[in-house]
Design an enzyme around this catalytic site. Structure first.
Site, short mmCIF file in Angstrom:
data_model
loop_
_atom_site.label_atom_id
_atom_site.label_comp_id
_atom_site.label_asym_id
_atom_site.label_seq_id
_atom_site.Cartn_x
_atom_site.Cartn_y
_atom_site.Cartn_z
N PHE A 69 -0.71 6.58 -3.03
CA PHE A 69 -1.45 6.70 -4.28
C PHE A 69 -2.29 5.46 -4.60
CE2 PHE A 69 1.32 10.24 -4.98
CZ PHE A 69 0.56 11.11 -5.75
N ARG B 161 0.84 -1.20 0.00
CA ARG B 161 0.00 0.00 0.00
C ARG B 161 0.87 1.24 0.00
NH1 ARG B 161 -5.11 -1.73 1.76
NH2 ARG B 161 -5.06 -3.77 2.76
N ASP C 151 13.87 8.99 -7.57
CA ASP C 151 13.43 8.35 -6.32
C ASP C 151 14.03 6.94 -6.21
OD1 ASP C 151 12.18 8.47 -3.88
OD2 ASP C 151 10.23 7.80 -4.63
#
Length: 389
Positions: free
Chosen positions: A52, A49, A170
């Site tokens: 988004f 999870r 990222d």
């Protein structure tokens, strides 16, 4: 698939509006198919999870496993739409054996869903930091240096070998996924920036994860490929030490991994005491570890011009890993994928040609240079407490 005639027949064209369209079509997948293969998005199929949405495991009628990221765009507003469009835009233009493959997408009312190849061994973060809790064996040094090379090859492709230059922004262990063979693929392209001249892109809002942010990016907002090099250096340090980039449970002088590890590197005799406690290296292994430690130091240099490019990292890591090559450079450059194939056919073909890299030429890139908002990892983010979003 409950009596249907395979995925191909169940895929259909959906109105894509201003979304990028994959050349070849047949990548818009009906929500009915995704409901069937995920057991109606059941809790038992949840892989992770994030802010988004939720990622679900799915199984096609022939046993092929997929991962489905489901986003509620109504709750997310423009952020969710931009993230969805960004991921589509990037992954229509790049395909590489060390980048997680996007297999399709679905637009269903307020929902946006992305379908990826399934990576059964989860994230590098789980194997580095949660292996005892999850019942894994600790990664060996050979596995770790192979993962490092896989990541370096994937990011090198993004930076300089793809049709355009992309900056990931990222890179971290929770965005590095592992297959059953423990080979790695870089995931999560919602923060990717296009560098129009191959060098840099100006950014107005900071995005990424604390602990992995290059100093000049945090200070100026200017994004270059050297931002990814810095983050890669941090990942190398995590691979070497088994420690997180930021760890509040450590004393202040050791909580920030880069600061502490760069002090370790001042004297190489300190390295054996700093490495992961699961290692018991012989002389050859220790020599390999020291070379990777030195590379990590160079990659996290304070000034971006002092950091190498990713090609240098590949060259350093390659001799430390058993050599493997495609049968020919021509094969690597020119191999193509027929997007008219069904999902399982395409996935089977990609897996069969693990050692080839391809890209989609001529795919729409209208969204690629758009401002891309922050987003979480492919799985539940291991570093939620330290995210800078």
């Amino acid at each position: 698939m409950n009596g249907h005639g395979g995925v191909q027949s169940e895929m259909h064209s959906q109105g894509s509006g201003d979304l990028p369209v994959f050349d070849g079509g047949n990548v818009a997948i009906s929500i009915d198919v995704l409901r069937q293969v995920t057991d109606d998005f059941s809790e038992g199929n949840v892989l992770g999870r994030g802010g988004f949405g939720v990622v679900y495991e799915g199984e096609l009628h022939d046993g092929t496993m997929i991962a489905v990221k489901r986003m509620e765009s109504a709750a997310l507003g423009n952020k969710g739409l931009h993230e969805f469009q960004s991921e589509l835009a990037v992954l229509t233009k790049v395909r590489h054996r060390h980048l997680v493959a996007l297999l399709g997408y679905c637009i269903n009312g307020n929902e946006r869903l992305l379908v990826y190849e399934h990576m059964p061994q989860g994230t590098l973060a789980q194997h580095l930091f949660e292996w005892e809790v999850m019942g894994y064996s600790p990664l060996t040094w050979k596995q770790r240096v192979t993962v490092a090379l896989d990541v370096a090859r994937g990011v090198e492709y993004l930076h300089s070998l793809a049709q355009q230059s992309f900056i990931h922004r990222d890179l971290k262990p929770s965005n590095i996924l592992l297959g059953d063979d423990m080979r790695a693929k870089v995931a999560d392209f919602g923060l990717v920036k296009n560098a129009p001249d191959g060098k840099y892109s100006l950014e107005t809002r900071l995005a990424g994860t604390f602990g992995y942010l290059a100093p000049e990016y945090a200070a100026t907002g200017r994004v270059t490929t050297k931002v990814d090099i810095y983050a890669f250096g941090v990942v190398l340090m995590e691979i070497l030490t088994g420690r997180k980039a930021l760890d509040d449970s450590m004393p202040d002088d050791r909580a920030h991994l880069v600061t502490w590890f760069r002090r370790v590197l001042i004297n190489k005799e300190n390295i054996p005491k700093a490495i992961d406690r699961t290692f018991n290296p012989d002389d050859d292994t220790l020599e390999s570890i020291c070379k990777v430690a030195e590379l990590a130091g160079h990659c996290t240099a304070r000034e971006p011009f002092q950091r190498p490019d990713m090609g240098h990292a590949v060259n350093v890591l390659s001799p430390l890993v058993e050599q493997w090559k495609p049968s020919s450079q021509e094969e690597e450059d020119n191999y193509g994928i027929d997007l008219r194939m069904s999902l399982p056919q395409a996935l089977e073909r990609w897996q069969a040609d693990e050692d080839t890299s391809t890209m989609f030429n001529g795919a729409s890139s209208s969204q690629t240079q758009a401002s891309i908002p922050p987003k979480p990892g492919y799985f539940a983010d291991t570093f939620n407490s330290t995210d800078c979003r």
